[in-house]
Design a protein around this motif. Structure first.
Motif, PDB file in Angstrom:
ATOM      1  N   VAL A 318       0.835  -1.205   0.000  1.00 37.76           N
ATOM      2  CA  VAL A 318       0.000   0.000   0.000  1.00 37.76           C
ATOM      3  C   VAL A 318       0.869   1.254   0.000  1.00 37.76           C
ATOM      4  O   VAL A 318       0.626   2.198  -0.764  1.00 37.76           O
ATOM      5  N   ALA A 319       1.893   1.272   0.849  1.00 32.72           N
ATOM      6  CA  ALA A 319       2.760   2.443   0.937  1.00 32.72           C
ATOM      7  C   ALA A 319       3.485   2.703  -0.376  1.00 32.72           C
ATOM      8  O   ALA A 319       3.601   3.849  -0.822  1.00 32.72           O
ATOM      9  N   GLY A 320       3.980   1.633  -1.016  1.00 34.24           N
ATOM     10  CA  GLY A 320       4.691   1.807  -2.280  1.00 34.24           C
ATOM     11  C   GLY A 320       3.806   2.364  -3.377  1.00 34.24           C
ATOM     12  O   GLY A 320       4.205   3.263  -4.128  1.00 34.24           O
ATOM     13  N   LYS A 321       2.576   1.845  -3.476  1.00 33.21           N
ATOM     14  CA  LYS A 321       1.650   2.347  -4.499  1.00 33.21           C
ATOM     15  C   LYS A 321       1.256   3.792  -4.242  1.00 33.21           C
ATOM     16  O   LYS A 321       1.137   4.607  -5.172  1.00 33.21           O
ATOM     17  N   ALA A 322       1.043   4.112  -2.960  1.00 30.55           N
ATOM     18  CA  ALA A 322       0.673   5.488  -2.625  1.00 30.55           C
ATOM     19  C   ALA A 322       1.818   6.448  -2.910  1.00 30.55           C
ATOM     20  O   ALA A 322       1.603   7.566  -3.417  1.00 30.55           O
ATOM     21  N   LEU A 323       3.038   6.035  -2.608  1.00 28.64           N
ATOM     22  CA  LEU A 323       4.196   6.872  -2.908  1.00 28.64           C
ATOM     23  C   LEU A 323       4.342   7.074  -4.411  1.00 28.64           C
ATOM     24  O   LEU A 323       4.572   8.197  -4.891  1.00 28.64           O
ATOM     25  N   ALA A 324       4.219   5.997  -5.172  1.00 33.07           N
ATOM     26  CA  ALA A 324       4.312   6.104  -6.628  1.00 33.07           C
ATOM     27  C   ALA A 324       3.262   7.072  -7.170  1.00 33.07           C
ATOM     28  O   ALA A 324       3.558   7.925  -8.022  1.00 33.07           O
ATOM     29  N   TRP A 325       2.042   6.962  -6.677  1.00 36.52           N
ATOM     30  CA  TRP A 325       0.968   7.845  -7.131  1.00 36.52           C
ATOM     31  C   TRP A 325       1.278   9.303  -6.793  1.00 36.52           C
ATOM     32  O   TRP A 325       1.043  10.211  -7.595  1.00 36.52           O
ATOM     33  N   SER A 326       1.851   9.537  -5.615  1.00 37.33           N
ATOM     34  CA  SER A 326       2.160  10.905  -5.198  1.00 37.33           C
ATOM     35  C   SER A 326       3.222  11.543  -6.082  1.00 37.33           C
ATOM     36  O   SER A 326       3.301  12.773  -6.189  1.00 37.33           O
ATOM     37  N   LEU A 327       4.037  10.710  -6.733  1.00 39.47           N
ATOM     38  CA  LEU A 327       5.086  11.212  -7.623  1.00 39.47           C
ATOM     39  C   LEU A 327       4.672  11.196  -9.085  1.00 39.47           C
ATOM     40  O   LEU A 327       5.477  11.450  -9.971  1.00 39.47           O
ATOM     41  N   GLY A 328       3.396  10.869  -9.322  1.00 36.45           N
ATOM     42  CA  GLY A 328       2.888  10.896 -10.687  1.00 36.45           C
ATOM     43  C   GLY A 328       2.961   9.580 -11.411  1.00 36.45           C
ATOM     44  O   GLY A 328       2.705   9.513 -12.615  1.00 36.45           O
ATOM     45  N   TYR A 329       3.298   8.506 -10.705  1.00 33.71           N
ATOM     46  CA  TYR A 329       3.331   7.174 -11.296  1.00 33.71           C
ATOM     47  C   TYR A 329       2.049   6.426 -10.920  1.00 33.71           C
ATOM     48  O   TYR A 329       1.450   6.664  -9.892  1.00 33.71           O
ATOM     49  N   GLY A 330       1.652   5.479 -11.742  1.00 38.28           N
ATOM     50  CA  GLY A 330       0.502   4.646 -11.410  1.00 38.28           C
ATOM     51  C   GLY A 330      -0.813   5.360 -11.627  1.00 38.28           C
ATOM     52  O   GLY A 330      -0.882   6.579 -11.831  1.00 38.28           O
ATOM     53  N   LEU A 331      -1.888   4.597 -11.570  1.00 37.36           N
ATOM     54  CA  LEU A 331      -3.213   5.117 -11.870  1.00 37.36           C
ATOM     55  C   LEU A 331      -3.989   5.520 -10.633  1.00 37.36           C
ATOM     56  O   LEU A 331      -4.811   6.429 -10.677  1.00 37.36           O
ATOM     57  N   LYS A 332      -3.756   4.825  -9.513  1.00 40.88           N
ATOM     58  CA  LYS A 332      -4.523   5.128  -8.310  1.00 40.88           C
ATOM     59  C   LYS A 332      -3.819   4.580  -7.082  1.00 40.88           C
ATOM     60  O   LYS A 332      -2.913   3.755  -7.177  1.00 40.88           O
ATOM     61  N   MET A 333      -4.268   5.043  -5.931  1.00 42.25           N
ATOM     62  CA  MET A 333      -3.795   4.513  -4.663  1.00 42.25           C
ATOM     63  C   MET A 333      -4.766   3.439  -4.177  1.00 42.25           C
ATOM     64  O   MET A 333      -5.932   3.434  -4.555  1.00 42.25           O
ATOM     65  N   SER A 334      -4.260   2.544  -3.330  1.00 36.61           N
ATOM     66  CA  SER A 334      -5.112   1.546  -2.696  1.00 36.61           C
ATOM     67  C   SER A 334      -5.045   1.755  -1.199  1.00 36.61           C
ATOM     68  O   SER A 334      -3.964   1.897  -0.638  1.00 36.61           O
ATOM     69  N   ARG A 335      -6.199   1.771  -0.543  1.00 35.95           N
ATOM     70  CA  ARG A 335      -6.199   1.940   0.904  1.00 35.95           C
ATOM     71  C   ARG A 335      -5.987   0.603   1.595  1.00 35.95           C
ATOM     72  O   ARG A 335      -6.175  -0.450   0.989  1.00 35.95           O
ATOM     73  N   ILE A 336      -5.600   0.649   2.857  1.00 34.97           N
ATOM     74  CA  ILE A 336      -5.392  -0.575   3.611  1.00 34.97           C
ATOM     75  C   ILE A 336      -6.741  -1.240   3.872  1.00 34.97           C
ATOM     76  O   ILE A 336      -7.652  -0.643   4.427  1.00 34.97           O
TER      77      ILE A 336
END
Length: 413
Positions: A318-336
Motif C-alpha cells: 500500500v505504501a509503495g503504491k501510494a508513494l508512486a501515485w504521489s510522484l505521478g506514477y501509477g493510476l490510483k492509490m489503494s487503501r489498507i
C-alpha cells in the motif's frame, strides 16, 4: 532536456521496505530507489528464524542464511546501503542524516524501520548471573542456534509468538526450558484471551516446558543487575558468557522511531499514518510494516499496529503504491483493507488466527475442547454478537473445512 527520476528513500531493509520498493517499481521501472538497513543482510524471511533445528555439523551461518532467502531481494534495481543506520531526519527539507556521516536527499520516503526487542535493562549491561540474549535479526539467530546446541538449560522471559517458538525449538535441541510469564496466565493471552492462554499453557507444560506465571515468574526474572526483579543478593563475579545459563528475553518490542524526533510527528506508538500509509504531517512521507499505526480496517474506528509478516507485506504494498501515485506514477492509490491472518506452530500444534480477536468482547468455542487442543479447537471472537476473529488450534486438519468457511464469512464483512 531529460528530467531525472525522483529519488526515493526507504529506511528499513525488511519485507515491508522491499515490498514498498517493488510496488514503486511496478508503477515506474526507472525509479531511483535507495534502501537503508541497519543489518548487513538484504531482506530475509524473519519468521523463519525459529522454525528449524540444525545439526551440530552444519555451517549454521550459511545454512540459516540460505534457508531464509526472500525472492526479489537480490534485485539490482535497488541501491542497497546495508549496515547503514539513519540517525536523524529533516522531513521538512527532505534530508536523511546517516551513520556514515553523509546525507541523503529524497523526493519520497518510506519509513519501514520496524521494531527492536524490549529488554529489562540496557543491552550494554553485563549480567553476572546469565548470558542474556534477544532474537530479532539474522545475526541473533546465528548466535542463539549455536548456544542451544551447547546449553542444557534455557530460560525464556515472555509467552508470545517468539517465546513459544523458541521454547519449542530449544526442546528440539534437547534443552530444559523454563518460560516466565509474569503479566498473564499463559501464551498469546493478549490476542486470544485467558481461556485459550491457559489451554496453551497446559500444552507447553505437557511438552516438557516449565511454565511459571505471576509471582512465581517474577521471582526468576533477571534485570541484568545480578539480582532477581524481587531483590536478593547479587551473584558472584561474572563467569565466562559460555558458562552462564542462557536467558532469552522475548517480552515485546519497541518501535524504532527515535530518528524521527523533532519533526512534529505522532510517535506515541510507532508512526501514525492514514489508510493509504501516508504520514499526515509530512507530504511525501509514508510508513509501513511493524512501525505503522493505521486506522483499523477490521471492525473499530481505532488505530492499530500489527507485528506480523503478512501485515508487513500488505502495508508495504500500500505504501509503495501510494508513494508512486504521489510522484505521478501509477493510476490510483489503494487503501489498507487487507485480511489479517497469522500462523505459527508450537510443539506440533498449529495455531492459526484470522481477523482481529483483540476487538472482541466475547468468545465462543465452535468445535473441540480446550482440555485437548491437539484434537482440534475452533474458536470465534465476537463483538456485539458479530464475528470479528477466529482461531484454529490443531495437530491435524479436523476442522479445516469449517475454519475456511468461517474465514469466508469474515472476509465478506
Amino acid at each position: 532536456m531529460t528530467v531525472a527520476a525522483p529519488r526515493i528513500g526507504i529506511v528499513g531493509s525488511g519485507i515491508a521496505g522491499l515490498r514498498a520498493a517493488q510496488s514503486v517499481l511496478t508503477c515506474e521501472a526507472g525509479a531511483r530507489i535507495t534502501v537503508f538497513g541497519d543489518e548487513a543482510h538484504r531482506t530475509y524471511n524473519r519468521p523463519g528464524l525459529t522454525k528449524k533445528r540444525y545439526p551440530p555439523s552444519a555451517d549454521l551461518r550459511a545454512a540459516i542464511t540460505e534457508d531464509l532467502r526472500v525472492k526479489g531481494a537480490e534485485t539490482s534495481a535497488l541501491d542497497w546501503h546495508l549496515g547503514t543506520r539513519v540517525e536523524a531526519a529533516d522531513l521538512r527539507n527532505r534530508v536523511l542524516h546517516l551513520s556514515t556521516g553523509g546525507t541523503f536527499d529524497y523526493d519520497g520516503l518510506v519509513v519501514a524501520s520496524g521494531v527492536r526487542p524490549r529488554t529489562a535493562a540496557g543491552d550494554d549491561e553485563e549480567c553476572a548471573s546469565h548470558a542474556h540474549r534477544t532474537l530479532r535479526g539474522l545475526d541473533d539467530a546465528h548466535s542463539i542456534h549455536q548456544e542451544l546446541h551447547r546449553r542444557e538449560v534455557v530460560t525464556i522471559a515472555g509467552a508470545g509468538f517468539v517465546a513459544c517458538e523458541l521454547a519449542s525449538l530449544a526442546k528440539e535441541y534437547g534443552c530444559d526450558v523454563v518460560m516466565l510469564e509474569a503479566m498473564r496466565h499463559g501464551p498469546f493471552e493478549n490476542i486470544l484471551g485467558e481461556d485459550v492462554a491457559r489451554a496453551l499453557g497446559r500444552w507447553v507444560t505437557a511438552n516438557g516446558v516449565t511454565l511459571l506465571t505471576g509471582e512465581a515468574a517474577k521471582e526468576l526474572l533477571c534485570d541484568r543487575s545480578g539480582r532477581s526483579s524481587e531483590g536478593g543478593h547479587p551473584a558472584s563475579p561474572p563467569e565466562a558468557a559460555s558458562e552462564r545459563p542462557l536467558f532469552i528475553e522475548a517480552i515485546g518490542s519497541v518501535p524504532n522511531v527515535e530518528w524521527l524526533d523533532g519533526n512534529g510527528l505522532d510517535l506515541s506508538d510507532g508512526v501514525r499514518v492514514d489508510e493509504y500509509m501516508r504520514v499526515p504531517e509530512c507530504e511525501g512521507v509514508f510508513a509501513a510494516g511493524d512501525i505503522a499505526r493505521y486506522p483499523d480496517p477490521w471492525g473499530t474506528e481505532n488505530l492499530t499496529r500489527m507485528e506480523f509478516w503478512k501485515n508487513a507485506i500488505d502495508t508495504g504494498n500500500v505504501a509503495g503504491k501510494a508513494l508512486a501515485w504521489s510522484l505521478g506514477y501509477g493510476l490510483k492509490m489503494s487503501r489498507i483493507s487487507y485480511f489479517p491472518s497469522m500462523a505459527t506452530e508450537v510443539f506440533g500444534l498449529r495455531i492459526q488466527i484470522a481477523g482481529n480477536p483483540r476487538n472482541a468482547d466475547s468468545m465462543e468455542i465452535v468445535s473441540g475442547d480446550l482440555e485437548r487442543p491437539d484434537d482440534g479447537i475452533l474458536v470465534t471472537y465476537l463483538r456485539e454478537s458479530a464475528i470479528v476473529g477466529a482461531a484454529y488450534l490443531d495437530k491435524g486438519a479436523r476442522f479445516n473445512r469449517l475454519y475456511i468457511e468461517l474465514l469466508k464469512s469474515l472476509k465478506t464483512r
